[in-house]
Design a protein around this motif. Structure first.
Motif, PDB file in Angstrom:
ATOM      1  N   ALA A   6     -12.785  81.378  15.584  1.00  0.00           N
ATOM      2  CA  ALA A   6     -11.681  81.189  14.647  1.00  0.00           C
ATOM      3  C   ALA A   6     -10.390  81.678  15.307  1.00  0.00           C
ATOM      4  O   ALA A   6     -10.427  82.543  16.198  1.00  0.00           O
ATOM      5  N   PRO A   7      -9.246  81.142  14.905  1.00  0.00           N
ATOM      6  CA  PRO A   7      -7.973  81.512  15.549  1.00  0.00           C
ATOM      7  C   PRO A   7      -7.732  83.022  15.625  1.00  0.00           C
ATOM      8  O   PRO A   7      -7.171  83.503  16.615  1.00  0.00           O
ATOM      9  N   GLU A  17     -15.110  88.903  24.500  1.00  0.00           N
ATOM     10  CA  GLU A  17     -16.381  89.547  24.849  1.00  0.00           C
ATOM     11  C   GLU A  17     -17.528  88.960  24.041  1.00  0.00           C
ATOM     12  O   GLU A  17     -18.595  88.653  24.574  1.00  0.00           O
ATOM     13  N   ALA A  18     -17.312  88.803  22.739  1.00  0.00           N
ATOM     14  CA  ALA A  18     -18.365  88.257  21.876  1.00  0.00           C
ATOM     15  C   ALA A  18     -18.753  86.851  22.300  1.00  0.00           C
ATOM     16  O   ALA A  18     -19.939  86.498  22.353  1.00  0.00           O
ATOM     17  N   GLU A  19     -17.776  86.025  22.621  1.00  0.00           N
ATOM     18  CA  GLU A  19     -18.071  84.649  23.034  1.00  0.00           C
ATOM     19  C   GLU A  19     -18.891  84.626  24.319  1.00  0.00           C
ATOM     20  O   GLU A  19     -19.848  83.845  24.448  1.00  0.00           O
ATOM     21  N   GLN A  57     -21.362  83.095  13.106  1.00  0.00           N
ATOM     22  CA  GLN A  57     -20.734  82.423  11.966  1.00  0.00           C
ATOM     23  C   GLN A  57     -19.461  83.135  11.532  1.00  0.00           C
ATOM     24  O   GLN A  57     -18.444  82.499  11.239  1.00  0.00           O
ATOM     25  N   VAL A  58     -19.516  84.469  11.499  1.00  0.00           N
ATOM     26  CA  VAL A  58     -18.333  85.241  11.094  1.00  0.00           C
ATOM     27  C   VAL A  58     -17.190  85.021  12.080  1.00  0.00           C
ATOM     28  O   VAL A  58     -16.038  84.825  11.693  1.00  0.00           O
ATOM     29  N   LEU A  59     -17.510  85.040  13.373  1.00  0.00           N
ATOM     30  CA  LEU A  59     -16.480  84.861  14.395  1.00  0.00           C
ATOM     31  C   LEU A  59     -15.927  83.432  14.410  1.00  0.00           C
ATOM     32  O   LEU A  59     -14.831  83.197  14.922  1.00  0.00           O
ATOM     33  N   ASP A  96     -22.049  95.754  17.794  1.00  0.00           N
ATOM     34  CA  ASP A  96     -20.919  96.660  17.559  1.00  0.00           C
ATOM     35  C   ASP A  96     -19.696  95.874  17.098  1.00  0.00           C
ATOM     36  O   ASP A  96     -19.010  96.254  16.138  1.00  0.00           O
ATOM     37  N   ILE A  97     -19.415  94.765  17.785  1.00  0.00           N
ATOM     38  CA  ILE A  97     -18.274  93.925  17.412  1.00  0.00           C
ATOM     39  C   ILE A  97     -18.480  93.342  16.012  1.00  0.00           C
ATOM     40  O   ILE A  97     -17.580  93.383  15.161  1.00  0.00           O
ATOM     41  N   GLY A  98     -19.685  92.812  15.767  1.00  0.00           N
ATOM     42  CA  GLY A  98     -19.970  92.208  14.469  1.00  0.00           C
ATOM     43  C   GLY A  98     -19.809  93.190  13.325  1.00  0.00           C
ATOM     44  O   GLY A  98     -19.223  92.862  12.280  1.00  0.00           O
TER      45      GLY A  98
END
Length: 413
Positions: A6-7, A17-19, A57-59, A96-98
């Motif tokens: 998401a933007p 990092e998450a991607e 999904q959240v990201l 951690d990010i989530g």
């Protein structure tokens, strides 16, 4: 795994990092077989693969709910899935990010928010020690649920006074000095006998894990910086050879300071040096064995060995304690089955998720204690204050840190 951020997460440190982590996942599902919560609940949303999908999904812009939050809360962060993953997915960093993102987007129920705030504030506080001593003084009057969190008071014993050319910094921790003070003094005595001096610099405190893993990102990083400030004068002048940590849960986080502070222009280089110098005390065992081979007389009997998740999965240190203590005459027996699975302690997890935590503890104790009185060990040894306290609350068999057992076996000169 294709991901379309998401933007709000594009061109951000956490988004990038998450991607990168998500793209490594190939959906194989090997992690399900070694996930404690999936073993108990059988729900893929309570497995690493399921949580990865929810974070993805959240990201990508889907609104998280309290149910999303619950599935992330139920994760023990034991990192068994990382040990199992053939693709090298850094699940611990991703969760951690989530958690941080979901915490910003989902308001917790008031009672839950108060409980977590209390843990974040109280455990690393200077007032924790006096509160623990008060609890120990009236321990016999406490309800069983609270009594389980208050270990019996034990004397720490002497701190060695000798000076040695070899010096290390010792992280004392926030709860360990009050709950099990002998672990630190036993560490200092064993290393002293091996010709290594432990220094306790002023200004160090909690490693940052409590606040960081309870979604207080800023508070956790502030504690990391404070520790680096306390250690840096010793590091800068080359006065020490290592930063020694005897609680594997703290050690896994300190070794990750370089990652967690990589975006901090003032601390990134210092954090990298700190992580490079950090050692679990078991990593000093080769030197200890060489120095003390003729000075150790273990008590007779079999000792059960519980390897904390933060030691065997987080720090990837497997077999070292068993191998080196055997060289010193100890007889260690790992859990008969499921030695790789979590005991259910997992920092504050035993407080926040008591039902799942107790199920995992009873399962672990069953494998450690054996099925008959003849199989019962003289003691259970571990390497993390959380595991030690949690397991001890479920058995009359003594549960100790392995360094304490080694300290007791030393022939005094």
């Amino acid at each position: 795994m294709q991901t379309h951020l998401a933007p709000e997460f594009q061109n951000t440190l956490e988004g990038e990092e998450a991607e990168a982590i998500l793209r490594k996942c190939v959906h194989c599902g090997f992690c399900l077989a070694t996930c404690p919560t999936y073993q108990l609940l059988g729900d893929e949303l309570d497995s690493p693969r399921g949580r990865i999908y929810q974070i993805k999904q959240v990201l990508e812009g889907h609104a998280p709910t309290r149910e999303t939050q619950l599935h992330l809360d139920r994760c023990l962060t034991c990192l068994n899935c990382e040990t199992t993953c053939p693709s090298g997915v850094e699940y611990g960093h991703l969760v951690d990010i989530g958690r941080q993102v979901v915490e910003r987007k989902v308001e917790r129920a008031p009672a839950q928010a108060r409980q977590r705030a209390l843990l974040r504030t109280a455990l690393p506080s200077p007032l924790f020690g006096p509160a623990m001593r008060m609890g120990q003084a009236v321990r016999g009057l406490l309800p069983e649920s609270l009594k389980a969190k208050v270990p019996e008071r034990r004397e720490p014993g002497r701190w060695p006074r000798a000076t040695h050319a070899r010096k290390v910094l010792l992280l004392e921790g926030c709860v360990q000095p009050s709950m099990a003070p002998n672990i630190n003094t036993a560490t200092a005595r064993v290393l002293d006998a091996a010709g290594i001096q432990c220094l306790r610099p002023r200004g160090q405190g909690c490693c940052g894990a409590v606040k960081f893993h309870l979604a207080d990102d800023a508070g956790g990083r502030a504690q990391m910086r404070a520790n680096i400030d306390a250690w840096w004068p010793h590091i800068e002048r080359g006065a020490i050879e290592a930063i020694v940590v005897n609680a594997s849960g703290c050690g896994v986080l300190v070794k990750d300071y370089d990652h967690l502070l990589r975006g901090d222009k003032h601390y990134a280089a210092k954090a990298a040096r700190v992580s490079e110098l950090t050692r679990d005390v078991s990593e000093l065992l080769p030197d200890i064995v060489a120095a003390l081979a003729d000075r150790v007389r273990p008590h007779a009997g079999v000792l059960a060995w519980h390897a904390p998740c933060t030691l065997q999965h987080g720090q990837r240190l497997r077999g070292g304690v068993e191998e080196h203590l055997a060289q010193l005459g100890f007889t260690l027996r790992p859990a008969a089955q499921e030695a790789h699975l979590c005991c259910g302690s997992a920092g504050t997890y035993s407080v926040l998720q008591p039902e799942l935590s107790l199920q995992l503890r009873e399962r672990k104790l069953g494998h450690l204690l054996g099925e008959s009185a003849a199989e019962r060990p003289a003691a259970i040894l571990s390497a993390n204050i959380g595991c030690i306290t949690h397991l001890q609350a479920g058995t009359e068999v003594p549960v100790r840190h392995w360094i304490e057992a080694l300290d007791e076996a030393l022939l005094k000169s």
